[in-house]
Design a protein around this motif. Sequence first.
Motif, PDB file in Angstrom:
ATOM      1  N   SER A 263       1.206  -1.919  -0.212  1.00 42.38           N
ATOM      2  CA  SER A 263      -0.393   0.343  -0.323  1.00 42.38           C
ATOM      3  C   SER A 263       1.058   1.236  -0.055  1.00 42.38           C
TER       4      SER A 263
ATOM      5  N   GLY B 188       0.487   3.469  -3.284  1.00 37.21           N
ATOM      6  CA  GLY B 188      -0.291   5.045  -2.816  1.00 37.21           C
ATOM      7  C   GLY B 188       0.833   5.918  -3.176  1.00 37.21           C
TER       8      GLY B 188
ATOM      9  N   LEU C 140       0.481   6.773  -6.761  1.00 39.36           N
ATOM     10  CA  LEU C 140      -0.973   7.258  -6.701  1.00 39.36           C
ATOM     11  C   LEU C 140      -0.580   8.786  -6.331  1.00 39.36           C
TER      12      LEU C 140
ATOM     13  N   ARG D 125      -1.005  11.719  -8.307  1.00 37.65           N
ATOM     14  CA  ARG D 125      -2.397  13.088  -9.011  1.00 37.65           C
ATOM     15  C   ARG D 125      -1.592  14.173  -9.099  1.00 37.65           C
TER      16      ARG D 125
ATOM     17  N   TYR E   4      -9.134   7.083  -8.759  1.00 38.23           N
ATOM     18  CA  TYR E   4      -9.382   6.066  -8.148  1.00 38.23           C
ATOM     19  C   TYR E   4      -9.005   6.263  -6.885  1.00 38.23           C
ATOM     20  N   ILE E   5      -8.004   6.781  -5.964  1.00 40.10           N
ATOM     21  CA  ILE E   5      -8.671   7.202  -4.596  1.00 40.10           C
ATOM     22  C   ILE E   5     -10.229   7.721  -4.555  1.00 40.10           C
ATOM     23  N   GLU E   6     -10.836   8.680  -4.739  1.00 44.08           N
ATOM     24  CA  GLU E   6     -11.402   9.200  -4.996  1.00 44.08           C
ATOM     25  C   GLU E   6     -13.268   7.885  -4.180  1.00 44.08           C
TER      26      GLU E   6
ATOM     27  N   VAL F  41     -12.223   4.434  -4.487  1.00 39.80           N
ATOM     28  CA  VAL F  41     -11.803   3.902  -3.333  1.00 39.80           C
ATOM     29  C   VAL F  41     -12.090   3.797  -2.284  1.00 39.80           C
ATOM     30  N   ARG F  42     -11.842   5.074  -2.011  1.00 39.49           N
ATOM     31  CA  ARG F  42     -11.586   5.738  -0.352  1.00 39.49           C
ATOM     32  C   ARG F  42     -13.505   6.344   0.217  1.00 39.49           C
TER      33      ARG F  42
ATOM     34  N   SER G 133      -3.901   1.945  -0.143  1.00 36.57           N
ATOM     35  CA  SER G 133      -3.385   2.281  -0.657  1.00 36.57           C
ATOM     36  C   SER G 133      -3.866   4.142  -1.090  1.00 36.57           C
ATOM     37  N   ALA G 134      -5.266   3.898  -1.745  1.00 35.72           N
ATOM     38  CA  ALA G 134      -5.722   5.006  -1.878  1.00 35.72           C
ATOM     39  C   ALA G 134      -6.234   6.010   0.033  1.00 35.72           C
TER      40      ALA G 134
ATOM     41  N   GLU H  41      -3.214   9.590  -0.088  1.00 28.78           N
ATOM     42  CA  GLU H  41      -3.593  10.950   0.094  1.00 28.78           C
ATOM     43  C   GLU H  41      -3.023  11.881   0.760  1.00 28.78           C
TER      44      GLU H  41
END
Length: 220
Positions: A35, A39, A42, A46, A60-62, A64-65, A97-98, A102
Amino acid sequence: MIQDILNVLTPTNIAFLMKGLWLTLKLSFIIIILSTVIGTVLAVMRNSKNIILKWIASIYIEFVRNVPNLLWIFTIFLVFQLKSTQAGITAFTVFTSAALAEIIRGGLNAIDHGQTEAGQAQGFTQLQIMQYIVLPQALRKMLPAMISQFVTVIKDTSLLYSVIALQELFGASQILMGRNFETTAVFTLYVTIALIYFVINFGISSFSRFLSKRWDLARE
């Protein structure tokens, strides 16, 4: 009552719990390593000036989170027909990882842009600037939040028994409870695993605070 507790915490039962604890730690270690790597990628994507990479990472981040980790475990296990261990690692890595992306992105953005310009002036490539200038400084800023996420991973592996029957620490305790229906036995097992989780996670958090203090003193 003491005798009842001793009847539960036999060498055989303790060994069974330790086997579950080992699986918990092994899963957590693999998930945290994977992760962190994903991460970081990612987070860099981003922050990228490439709009395609930026949008891929953002979606992906938004997405998955904002979907519960429990649902990821169910989905990956059922849809991809993976073995329980593989499904658990994959689901947790996808979700964690998401979250870490951040945290890492926040740490990277906290570094003054002048640091990057200084590296460019010295002829460093973007990769070298990230590796030698930005990441070491960002790590100090994001370490507490990252450690908190690592602790969450260790605790949340307890979901894996109820969803995909992985016999990690919590799962091992549930199996033992199925063999011991007495109230004292159940209470003893719950207290035991609670103490195990506490000792591990408190130790990790304490080490994080120790590192933060050392780094703060080094800057003075």
